[in-house]
Design an enzyme around this catalytic site. Structure first.
Site, PDB file in Angstrom:
ATOM      1  N   ARG A  40       0.822  -1.220   0.000  1.00 46.80           N
ATOM      2  CA  ARG A  40       0.000   0.000   0.000  1.00 46.80           C
ATOM      3  C   ARG A  40       0.852   1.266   0.000  1.00 46.80           C
ATOM      4  O   ARG A  40       0.443   2.279  -0.563  1.00 46.80           O
ATOM      5  CB  ARG A  40      -0.938  -0.001   1.210  1.00 46.80           C
ATOM      6  CG  ARG A  40      -2.082  -0.958   1.002  1.00 46.80           C
ATOM      7  CD  ARG A  40      -3.054  -0.913   2.138  1.00 46.80           C
ATOM      8  NE  ARG A  40      -4.257  -1.632   1.784  1.00 46.80           N
ATOM      9  CZ  ARG A  40      -5.053  -2.244   2.646  1.00 46.80           C
ATOM     10  NH1 ARG A  40      -4.776  -2.211   3.927  1.00 46.80           N
ATOM     11  NH2 ARG A  40      -6.130  -2.860   2.232  1.00 46.80           N
ATOM     12  N   LYS A 206     -20.635 -15.306   0.298  1.00 44.60           N
ATOM     13  CA  LYS A 206     -22.082 -15.125   0.374  1.00 44.60           C
ATOM     14  C   LYS A 206     -22.699 -14.499  -0.869  1.00 44.60           C
ATOM     15  O   LYS A 206     -22.177 -13.508  -1.392  1.00 44.60           O
ATOM     16  CB  LYS A 206     -22.412 -14.212   1.566  1.00 44.60           C
ATOM     17  CG  LYS A 206     -22.102 -14.821   2.907  1.00 44.60           C
ATOM     18  CD  LYS A 206     -22.444 -13.826   3.974  1.00 44.60           C
ATOM     19  CE  LYS A 206     -22.252 -14.421   5.358  1.00 44.60           C
ATOM     20  NZ  LYS A 206     -22.414 -13.389   6.385  1.00 44.60           N
ATOM     21  N   GLY A 374      -9.813  -7.280  -2.600  1.00 47.55           N
ATOM     22  CA  GLY A 374     -10.011  -8.224  -1.498  1.00 47.55           C
ATOM     23  C   GLY A 374      -9.321  -9.551  -1.719  1.00 47.55           C
ATOM     24  O   GLY A 374      -8.157  -9.614  -2.121  1.00 47.55           O
ATOM     25  N   GLY A 397     -13.717  -3.459   0.449  1.00 53.14           N
ATOM     26  CA  GLY A 397     -15.093  -2.958   0.529  1.00 53.14           C
ATOM     27  C   GLY A 397     -15.355  -1.857  -0.488  1.00 53.14           C
ATOM     28  O   GLY A 397     -16.436  -1.787  -1.082  1.00 53.14           O
TER      29      GLY A 397
HETATM   30  P1  AMP Z   1     -15.585 -12.823   0.032  1.00 50.73           P
HETATM   31  O1  AMP Z   1     -14.982 -11.867   1.036  1.00 50.73           O
HETATM   32  O2  AMP Z   1     -17.064 -12.838   0.051  1.00 50.73           O
HETATM   33  O3  AMP Z   1     -15.000 -12.661  -1.346  1.00 50.73           O
HETATM   34  O4  AMP Z   1     -15.200 -14.260   0.558  1.00 50.73           O
HETATM   35  C1  AMP Z   1     -13.896 -14.716   0.639  1.00 50.73           C
HETATM   36  C2  AMP Z   1     -13.832 -15.820   1.626  1.00 50.73           C
HETATM   37  O5  AMP Z   1     -14.730 -16.833   1.244  1.00 50.73           O
HETATM   38  C3  AMP Z   1     -12.461 -16.453   1.696  1.00 50.73           C
HETATM   39  O6  AMP Z   1     -11.964 -16.306   3.001  1.00 50.73           O
HETATM   40  C4  AMP Z   1     -12.732 -17.917   1.386  1.00 50.73           C
HETATM   41  O7  AMP Z   1     -12.015 -18.789   2.236  1.00 50.73           O
HETATM   42  C5  AMP Z   1     -14.201 -18.057   1.656  1.00 50.73           C
HETATM   43  N1  AMP Z   1     -14.786 -19.167   0.892  1.00 50.73           N
HETATM   44  C6  AMP Z   1     -14.871 -19.302  -0.436  1.00 50.73           C
HETATM   45  N2  AMP Z   1     -15.439 -20.472  -0.760  1.00 50.73           N
HETATM   46  C7  AMP Z   1     -15.706 -21.103   0.401  1.00 50.73           C
HETATM   47  C8  AMP Z   1     -16.307 -22.349   0.735  1.00 50.73           C
HETATM   48  N3  AMP Z   1     -16.716 -23.170  -0.218  1.00 50.73           N
HETATM   49  N4  AMP Z   1     -16.484 -22.651   2.033  1.00 50.73           N
HETATM   50  C9  AMP Z   1     -16.073 -21.808   2.988  1.00 50.73           C
HETATM   51  N5  AMP Z   1     -15.495 -20.614   2.743  1.00 50.73           N
HETATM   52  C10 AMP Z   1     -15.318 -20.267   1.458  1.00 50.73           C
END
Ligand code: AMP
Length: 418
Positions: A40, A206, A374, A397
């Site tokens: 950064r 999610k 991210g 974010g």
């Molecule tokens: P996001 O911040 O929504 O992009 O989510 C990223 C996080 O989702 C990472 O820490 C991944 O380890 C987690 N992740 C992705 N796929 C899975 C999965 N199938 N089960 C559990 N965690 C997951």
């Protein structure tokens, strides 16, 4: 509307107050705070070198960690001023006060081309409250304002937007730094009119976190590839069994609505056809946060339903190969969110295959590849491919909100181009 650029400012001899994102990971090494990853800081060098070469008097402000409005020595920015000085090859002075008499004195002592870093703005609760009196005290340090902190631009804080309003009211210009400009170009302009086919890869935990991004991109994408835990919510929506996988039962309707929109707009919408699962077995231990630790046993590939005692952690090899083939034919790629729990090497392969395919398309076909911040940036760097994509966002974010089409306070407050 395009924003005024730092390149358009007449900065010689002027005090340029610049917000930067120096929220770097730090570690306590025997009582000394050491910077773990200086990316950064490095990202701000182009703007800083430009300002220094034009003879600006640069005053930097940033936050580090979450000190909750109190002076917290382990979150001091002093080590950052030392690292920055080394990178710039010139002294960077440090003000222990963020604003007030001492800070004003330090700024008054600057000569053309000098750089000063102010102490952590979040040592003052007024920063996050966007308090106008605090913002005015910061503005006393400025003739001009520059924001180069895209990663903090989704926050309406005193240093990210409140101060800009005051600088402008007092007759100063407010411009985007070079890093901010690049973020707005790649996450904004380049995706407004993408070269086709435009392939969007979405993963992560999610559906609910990404649904606004999915919805907006379905207006522009030719193909959407879904991975990560969010794929299991789609599976559940189709009546599939997801075992112990991370799903959002109350978002199955959201998932189906996204698919219906894709169909209506003739967007190819791909869901995984196979998945890597494992069986979580309780170890009886608790982690640092007091949560039970599970041993993820017997990792294996399946297609179809996930057994009740098992959990999905990655896209399977057939899905990864199919996604890689689609990616090879893309002219523009946007990727946000890993394909699985890539932090565990047993579940990193799907993300790795996708990362490799994105890098290869960029290098061989001249595809424009944009990694939307991210964990996907972490994943592509972990695969050693960070330098082989067109652009990797520095925002987490902030990137997500920008991709959703949400106006970012730290961008809105900058002057528009005439
Ligand atoms: P996001 O911040 O929504 O992009 O989510 C990223 C996080 O989702 C990472 O820490 C991944 O380890 C987690 N992740 C992705 N796929 C899975 C999965 N199938 N089960 C559990 N965690 C997951």
């Amino acid at each position: 509307m395009a924003k005024l650029s730092v390149r358009d400012l007449n900065v010689t001899g002027k005090r340029v107050l610049m917000r930067v994102d120096y929220n770097v990971p730090m570690e306590d090494n025997g009582g000394v705070m050491v910077i773990n990853d200086a990316t950064r800081i490095k990202e701000t060098l182009p703007t800083l070198n430009l300002l220094i070469s034009k003879g600006a008097r640069v005053v930097l402000m940033a936050h580090l960690g979450r000190p909750d409005g109190k002076r917290e020595p382990s979150m001091s920015l002093r080590p950052v001023s030392e690292a920055l000085s080394e990178m710039l090859g010139k002294p960077v002075s440090f003000s222990e006060e963020t604003m007030g008499e001492k800070a004003e004195g330090a700024v008054a002592g600057l000569k053309d081309g000098d750089v000063l870093l102010l102490e952590n703005v979040r040592f003052h609760a007024e920063e996050e409250d966007n308090d106008p009196v605090f913002a005015a005290r910061l503005a006393r340090l400025a003739d001009l304002y520059v924001n180069d902190a895209f990663g903090a631009a989704h926050r309406a804080h005193a240093s990210t937007c409140g101060v800009a309003r005051i600088v402008r009211a007092w007759g100063g210009s407010c411009a985007a730094g070079l890093l901010m400009e690049r973020e707005l170009k790649f996450l904004g302009d380049e995706l407004d009119q993408p070269a086709r086919p435009f392939v969007v890869i979405l993963g992560g935990a999610k559906v609910s976190d990404k649904i606004r991004v999915i919805d907006r991109l379905l207006d522009r994408a030719d193909t959407v590839l879904i991975g990560g835990a969010m794929a299991y919510t789609f599976k559940l929506a189709h009546g599939g069994k997801t075992g112990k996988s991370l799903v959002e039962k109350d978002h199955t309707g959201t998932a189906l609505a996204a698919e219906a929109k894709a169909k209506q707009r003739h967007v190819n919408f791909h869901l995984p056809t196979d998945t890597v699962i494992a069986t979580p077995v309780a170890t009886g231990k608790l982690n640092k946060k007091g949560k039970p630790v599970y041993d993820l046993q017997n990792p294996r590939v399946i297609s179809g339903d996930i057994p009740d005692d098992s959990e999905g952690f990655d896209i399977g090899p057939a899905t990864a190969a199919a996604y890689a083939a689609v990616i090879a034919g893309a002219k523009t790629i946007l990727w946000n969110g890993p394909m699985g729990m890539f932090e565990d090497p047993r579940f990193a392969e799907g993300t790795h295959v996708v990362a490799k395919a994105v890098a290869e398309a960029t290098q061989k076909n001249g595809t424009k590849s944009i990694i939307g911040g991210g964990d996907s940036v972490k994943a592509i760097n972990k695969a050693g491919l960070g330098s082989q994509v067109t652009f990797a966002s520095t925002g987490g974010g902030a990137s997500l909100e920008f991709l959703e089409g949400t106006p970012l306070p730290g961008v809105v407050c900058l002057d528009n181009c005439q």
